[in-house]
Design a protein around this motif. Sequence first.
Motif, PDB file in Angstrom:
ATOM      1  N   LYS A 181      84.849  65.351  70.281  1.00 39.35           N
ATOM      2  CA  LYS A 181      84.367  66.646  70.765  1.00 39.35           C
ATOM      3  C   LYS A 181      85.437  67.724  70.625  1.00 39.35           C
ATOM      4  CE  LYS A 181      82.046  68.829  74.684  1.00 39.35           C
ATOM      5  NZ  LYS A 181      82.885  70.042  74.678  1.00 39.35           N
ATOM      6  N   ASP A 203      84.895  70.945  68.315  1.00 33.27           N
ATOM      7  CA  ASP A 203      84.975  72.240  69.006  1.00 33.27           C
ATOM      8  C   ASP A 203      85.997  73.156  68.330  1.00 33.27           C
ATOM      9  OD1 ASP A 203      83.049  71.636  70.884  1.00 33.27           O
ATOM     10  OD2 ASP A 203      84.475  71.050  72.451  1.00 33.27           O
ATOM     11  N   TRP A 218      76.039  69.625  72.884  1.00 32.34           N
ATOM     12  CA  TRP A 218      76.453  68.235  72.893  1.00 32.34           C
ATOM     13  C   TRP A 218      75.588  67.395  73.830  1.00 32.34           C
ATOM     14  CZ3 TRP A 218      80.264  66.331  69.769  1.00 32.34           C
ATOM     15  CH2 TRP A 218      81.152  67.252  69.190  1.00 32.34           C
TER      16      TRP A 218
END
Length: 213
Positions: free
Chosen positions: A84, A88, A101
């Motif tokens: 993540k 990101d 997400w």
Amino acid sequence: MTTSSIELASLLCSRLCHDMLSPVGALTNGLELLADEKDPEMRQRCFELLDQSARISTDKLKFFRLAFGAAGGFGEMVAVSEAKVLVDALVANNPRVTLAWALPSDSLPKAAIKTLLNFALIGLEALPRGGTLEIAAEYRDNHSELVVRAAGPRIAFDRSVGAALEGALPEGELSSRTAPAAMLRQLAVELKGKLQFALADDALVLGAMLPRA
């Protein structure tokens, strides 16, 4: 290492170098401007551009290290938070793309994380005009289930990438653009897993079901 493995590794390196050329080139240009610039305000602007280019370069290298490389330092299971953070950061410089997400599992096998990152990259590239990138991943019953959906105006998706995902790429057509998809195909075959995709004018959906090795 077989000849095909050498070719695939070479093309992945070419892809990495291609994607790194822009931010590294911006660093070089910024240093050249800084060397000749005397105005304090412009020098400050040069420092800001250098900082931005250095951050983008670092973010991309971290992303490709896990997406393409052996990713030493990680165990067989990798925290989904690691993926993540990398995605990101990759999307942070594109304000036209919104990320969503769904990550109910805390960790995934390394092969699933690599697949997730590459799916995210393919999805992001399918949104040159912006849109939404939705990423979902779950690990249950010793299987990883991954879905990435890119939705936006006039989806851009190279059919050869789809052919590489399906294992249907004609011989001799492997390129730096299709090499990541071909790598994912090899991973899926080795794990006896499945890859699939669906394409519409306004959406691209990528899916995978991968048993743990």
